[in-house]
Design a protein around this motif. Structure first.
Motif, PDB file in Angstrom:
ATOM      1  N   LEU A 161      44.713 -39.806 -18.390  1.00 58.59           N
ATOM      2  CA  LEU A 161      44.383 -39.973 -16.977  1.00 58.59           C
ATOM      3  C   LEU A 161      45.561 -40.496 -16.173  1.00 58.59           C
ATOM      4  CD1 LEU A 161      42.153 -39.820 -14.866  1.00 58.59           C
ATOM      5  CD2 LEU A 161      41.522 -42.136 -15.459  1.00 58.59           C
ATOM      6  N   ALA A 162      46.416 -41.301 -16.807  1.00 55.71           N
ATOM      7  CA  ALA A 162      47.498 -41.917 -16.044  1.00 55.71           C
ATOM      8  C   ALA A 162      48.656 -42.273 -16.955  1.00 55.71           C
ATOM      9  CB  ALA A 162      46.992 -43.175 -15.355  1.00 55.71           C
TER      10      ALA A 162
ATOM     11  N   ASP B  41      50.224 -44.534  -7.424  1.00 55.75           N
ATOM     12  CA  ASP B  41      50.946 -43.585  -6.581  1.00 55.75           C
ATOM     13  C   ASP B  41      50.617 -42.189  -7.089  1.00 55.75           C
ATOM     14  OD1 ASP B  41      52.602 -42.496  -4.702  1.00 55.75           O
ATOM     15  OD2 ASP B  41      54.449 -42.925  -5.797  1.00 55.75           O
ATOM     16  N   ILE B  42      49.878 -41.435  -6.299  1.00 59.99           N
ATOM     17  CA  ILE B  42      49.391 -40.124  -6.725  1.00 59.99           C
ATOM     18  C   ILE B  42      50.348 -39.040  -6.220  1.00 59.99           C
ATOM     19  CG2 ILE B  42      47.490 -38.488  -6.573  1.00 59.99           C
ATOM     20  CD1 ILE B  42      45.709 -40.928  -5.989  1.00 59.99           C
ATOM     21  N   THR B  43      50.784 -38.194  -7.135  1.00 61.49           N
ATOM     22  CA  THR B  43      51.601 -37.046  -6.749  1.00 61.49           C
ATOM     23  C   THR B  43      51.015 -35.806  -7.401  1.00 61.49           C
ATOM     24  OG1 THR B  43      53.094 -37.420  -8.607  1.00 61.49           O
ATOM     25  CG2 THR B  43      53.741 -38.386  -6.514  1.00 61.49           C
ATOM     26  N   GLY B  44      50.923 -34.754  -6.655  1.00 60.51           N
ATOM     27  CA  GLY B  44      50.470 -33.487  -7.211  1.00 60.51           C
ATOM     28  C   GLY B  44      48.966 -33.310  -7.300  1.00 60.51           C
ATOM     29  N   GLU B  45      48.194 -34.227  -6.794  1.00 59.44           N
ATOM     30  CA  GLU B  45      46.738 -34.102  -6.841  1.00 59.44           C
ATOM     31  C   GLU B  45      46.162 -34.716  -5.570  1.00 59.44           C
ATOM     32  OE1 GLU B  45      42.991 -35.285  -9.756  1.00 59.44           O
ATOM     33  OE2 GLU B  45      45.024 -35.752 -10.353  1.00 59.44           O
ATOM     34  N   ASP B  46      45.032 -34.180  -5.137  1.00 54.84           N
ATOM     35  CA  ASP B  46      44.405 -34.748  -3.945  1.00 54.84           C
ATOM     36  C   ASP B  46      43.790 -36.103  -4.279  1.00 54.84           C
ATOM     37  OD1 ASP B  46      41.040 -33.965  -3.857  1.00 54.84           O
ATOM     38  OD2 ASP B  46      42.341 -33.212  -5.442  1.00 54.84           O
ATOM     39  N   ILE B  47      43.737 -36.969  -3.286  1.00 55.31           N
ATOM     40  CA  ILE B  47      43.257 -38.331  -3.490  1.00 55.31           C
ATOM     41  C   ILE B  47      41.792 -38.341  -3.905  1.00 55.31           C
ATOM     42  CG2 ILE B  47      42.811 -40.521  -2.325  1.00 55.31           C
ATOM     43  CD1 ILE B  47      45.268 -39.896  -0.567  1.00 55.31           C
TER      44      ILE B  47
ATOM     45  N   ASP C 207      37.663 -39.535  -7.858  1.00 56.69           N
ATOM     46  CA  ASP C 207      36.449 -39.098  -8.545  1.00 56.69           C
ATOM     47  C   ASP C 207      36.636 -39.119 -10.063  1.00 56.69           C
ATOM     48  OD1 ASP C 207      35.161 -38.736  -6.134  1.00 56.69           O
ATOM     49  OD2 ASP C 207      35.454 -36.554  -6.093  1.00 56.69           O
ATOM     50  N   ALA C 208      37.764 -38.567 -10.535  1.00 58.48           N
ATOM     51  CA  ALA C 208      38.026 -38.534 -11.978  1.00 58.48           C
ATOM     52  C   ALA C 208      38.221 -39.942 -12.540  1.00 58.48           C
ATOM     53  CB  ALA C 208      39.254 -37.675 -12.265  1.00 58.48           C
ATOM     54  N   ALA C 209      38.971 -40.765 -11.830  1.00 63.47           N
ATOM     55  CA  ALA C 209      39.225 -42.127 -12.301  1.00 63.47           C
ATOM     56  C   ALA C 209      37.953 -42.963 -12.282  1.00 63.47           C
ATOM     57  CB  ALA C 209      40.304 -42.782 -11.441  1.00 63.47           C
TER      58      ALA C 209
END
Length: 86
Positions: free
Chosen positions: A2-3, A28-34, A39-41
């Protein structure tokens, strides 16, 4: 899966919000919508972590701003369309 977790040092501090002690996890999210990431996390956290009484998780930052904007648009868009059509 997941991370990627890394530790960075910073100034030690004890913080509180609304009279409760808080701890922050910065992501810090890159390459995926927030929304998709949260939702996944949230699903993964709810499956694996059991919080003791009085503990909870709250998403903030850009996600909080996204949710606020969605609520405002749910009110503004129908009124705007009504004004345009009348």
């Amino acid at each position: 899966m997941l991370a990627d977790i890394s530790y960075k040092t910073g100034p030690p501090s004890i913080r509180n919000e609304n009279g409760q002690l808080v701890g922050f996890v910065f992501v810090d999210i890159t390459g995926e919508d927030i929304q998709g990431y949260v939702d996944a996390a949230a699903k993964r956290i709810s499956e694996t972590v059991k919080f003791p009484p009085g503990y909870y998780i709250q998403w903030a930052g850009q996600f909080e701003y996204l949710k606020s904007a969605e609520q405002k648009l749910k009110l503004v868009v129908p009124f705007t369309l009504l004004i345009i059509l009348c």
